[in-house]
Design an enzyme around this catalytic site. Structure first.
Site, mmCIF file in Angstrom:
data_model
loop_
_atom_site.group_PDB
_atom_site.id
_atom_site.type_symbol
_atom_site.label_atom_id
_atom_site.label_comp_id
_atom_site.label_asym_id
_atom_site.label_seq_id
_atom_site.Cartn_x
_atom_site.Cartn_y
_atom_site.Cartn_z
ATOM 1 N N SER A 197 40.066 35.411 27.634
ATOM 2 C CA SER A 197 39.927 33.960 27.623
ATOM 3 C C SER A 197 38.521 33.583 27.154
ATOM 4 O O SER A 197 38.127 33.909 26.048
ATOM 5 C CB SER A 197 40.249 33.401 29.012
ATOM 6 O OG SER A 197 40.410 32.012 28.996
ATOM 7 N N GLU A 318 51.244 32.139 27.870
ATOM 8 C CA GLU A 318 49.885 31.736 28.243
ATOM 9 C C GLU A 318 49.883 30.395 28.972
ATOM 10 O O GLU A 318 49.246 30.215 30.016
ATOM 11 C CB GLU A 318 49.016 31.614 26.981
ATOM 12 C CG GLU A 318 48.867 32.867 26.155
ATOM 13 C CD GLU A 318 47.709 33.736 26.574
ATOM 14 O OE1 GLU A 318 47.048 33.409 27.579
ATOM 15 O OE2 GLU A 318 47.467 34.742 25.886
ATOM 16 N N HIS A 412 48.835 33.310 31.304
ATOM 17 C CA HIS A 412 47.422 33.582 31.029
ATOM 18 C C HIS A 412 46.806 34.355 32.189
ATOM 19 O O HIS A 412 46.997 34.019 33.354
ATOM 20 C CB HIS A 412 46.719 32.241 30.870
ATOM 21 C CG HIS A 412 45.345 32.291 30.305
ATOM 22 N ND1 HIS A 412 45.066 32.678 29.018
ATOM 23 C CD2 HIS A 412 44.143 31.957 30.855
ATOM 24 C CE1 HIS A 412 43.768 32.585 28.790
ATOM 25 N NE2 HIS A 412 43.180 32.157 29.893
#
Length: 531
Positions: A197, A318, A412
């Protein structure tokens, strides 16, 4: 090392010299662990909002037995705290790092992996239990994890201070590793930088930074593309904070504000931003020096980091971490075509893109279409472009195992417990649920180790067939071009650049509708900025 000296080291702890003084760690399950080693001076007082400077040298041996202070950061909301751990260690000396090594001392020349955590550049730290480096050291890798400044402290944009101090912290840590890691058993010529990320976004910027050339041999970008943030969005965050604080939008004025008040104000203003909805936020910006141009374009052009091996990937769902915890998923579904128009505005795309997604996935609901649309625009398609520009030394993966918790899917950050092989700890189960498959962790973790060793994670490198390793339920397998149909829509849209035509209303109206829903949810504290 003789049996006698080895036993003595077990009792007293291993001691290693660094450029600023010696540090003592401890052995944990046969692995030498050093925590909280300063790589730069505390970034407060006269050093606040300034580039990092070296720490003060110390005499004697400094204990490195516990995680050092974490940078200032607001807590996650209750909805996200149920899923993501984010420990807080108080103190000013927050520019520190940790080392796990199987063979402390010069001569081992083991591969090195340096971890940059995620957290939207506003949260997270190296003390998150899921990031424990024991498994990497167990398998012959020296693992380093890094703290760096976050939020307004690390990415505020001021007229009287240099931009990107948090990224400058990461560069300082990387230089420390390059200069110091041989003493811990690592090979400074075999450094793999990996992150997820915001950590992956940071790695993209570092790979493109002139000052970082030659410091990295390989890089892993998990769920984060190389990018530069819109300077105006960062300025808006700072200005909104300044308005609430009733101070000028300058580093000098912000440095005089109580630290806790600054964090509360940042959290309050940041609730109006998210990866799906957009809005003001903190991010890496082009500064003409460390980030001289857009990192993705620099890497795609091949002007920098030409010989760096790349491992790039994403999770299948995600967006579910961004939409599900606060209930925004259901609200977006109810908005229907208006939500699609808002996604078009967010992605600056024409009507053919969402129409194409509908045709490719006719059973998908609006939230799934919006989520995948935005994820592909912001994350997957840029990584695809990067791989296309660097075939032969790029490998791609998709993580597709679904969480055992309801509605999260392959969201995610879910892959992290598998990459670190820490799925058996409670903090990993917060996101994965109970009973995560150890076989998948064994396979993923081994692939990351293999990549650090020789640049080959175990499947075909990127070529015209677009091979993607799928880590899901059952045995991992390679799929050729699994997302090529979606990416073709983006390529065609980029080529035509026709003005967006809304499905219902206007793109602006759609964006306003989505943000209105988000604001209502955020008033209850349910939808903070994502990780």
């Amino acid at each position: 090392m003789t049996a006698v000296t080895a036993a003595a080291a077990e009792q007293t702890g291993p001691v290693v010299g660094t450029p600023y003084g010696a540090v003592r760690g401890r052995y944990e399950k046969g692995i030498a662990v050093f925590r909280g080693i300063p790589y730069a001076a505390p970034p407060f007082g006269s050093r606040r909002f300034r580039p990092p400077v070296p720490p003060e040298p110390w005499t004697g041996v400094r204990d490195a037995l516990a995680f050092g202070p974490t940078p200032p950061k607001p807590p996650y909301s209750d909805a996200f705290a149920k899923l993501l751990s984010d420990p807080v260690v108080p103190g000013d000396d927050c520019l520190n790092l940790n080392v796990w090594t199987p063979e402390p001392g010069p001569g081992a020349r083991l591969p090195v992996m340096v971890w940059l955590h995620g957290g939207a550049l506003t949260r997270g730290s190296s003390a998150v239990p899921v990031y424990d480096g024991h498994a990497f050291a167990r398998d012959g890798v020296v693992l380093v994890s890094v703290n760096y400044r976050l939020g307004v402290e690390g990415y505020g944009l001021f007229p009287d201070a240099p931009a990107n101090p948090g990224l400058r912290d990461q560069l300082a840590a990387l230089r420390w590793v390059h200069e110091s890691i041989a003493a811990f058993g690592g090979d400074p010529d075999r450094i793999t930088l990996f992150g997820q990320s915001a950590g992956a976004i940071s790695i993209g910027a570092l790979l493109a930074a002139p000052q970082a050339q030659g410091l990295v041999r390989r890089a892993v970008l998990q769920s984060g593309p190389p990018e530069a943030f819109d300077r105006d969005k960062v300025r808006r965050m700072v200005r909104r904070m300044a308005t609430r604080l009733k101070v000028p939008a300058t580093a000098e004025a912000f440095a005089a504000v109580d630290r806790e008040l600054l964090l509360r104000t940042q959290a309050d203003v940041g609730r109006l931003s998210s990866p799906v909805l957009g809005g003001p936020g903190f991010g890496i910006v082009i500064d003409g020096e460390l980030v001289p141009r857009d990192p993705l374009e620099a890497l795609v052009d091949g002007q920098v980091a030409r010989d760096v091996d790349l491992l790039l990937g994403w999770t299948r769902d995600e967006y579910r971490l961004w939409l599900v915890p606060g209930g925004l998923h259901e609200r977006v579904d109810r908005l229907g075509a208006v939500a699609l128009a808002g996604a078009m505005a967010r992605c600056h795309c024409g009507v053919e893109v969402p129409r194409g997604y509908r045709a490719l996935h006719p059973a998908a609901g609006t939230a799934e279409t919006v989520g995948q649309l935005v994820t592909d625009h912001l994350l997957r398609y840029p990584l695809h472009r990067l791989a296309d520009a660097r075939p032969g030394n790029s490998h791609l993966y998709e993580f597709a195992w679904p969480s055992n918790l309801p509605d999260l899917g392959s969201c995610h950050a879910l892959e992290l417990g598998f990459v670190f092989d820490t799925g058996d700890i409670p903090e990993a189960a917060k996101l994965a649920g109970e009973g995560a498959p150890q076989e998948l962790a064994d396979t993923m973790h081994a692939a990351w180790v293999r990549f650090a060793v020789d640049g080959d994670p175990g499947w075909r490198a990127w070529d015209d067939s677009h091979p993607v390793q799928i880590f899901g339920e059952g045995a991992p397998y390679v799929a050729d071009g699994p997302r090529d149909p979606e990416f073709a829509l983006w390529a065609a849209d980029t080529a035509t650049r026709e003005p967006a035509v809304p499905v219902v209303g206007t793109p602006a109206r759609g964006a306003v509708e989505l943000r209105s829903v988000a604001r209502r949810l955020r008033r209850t504290g349910n939808v903070p900025k994502s990780s």
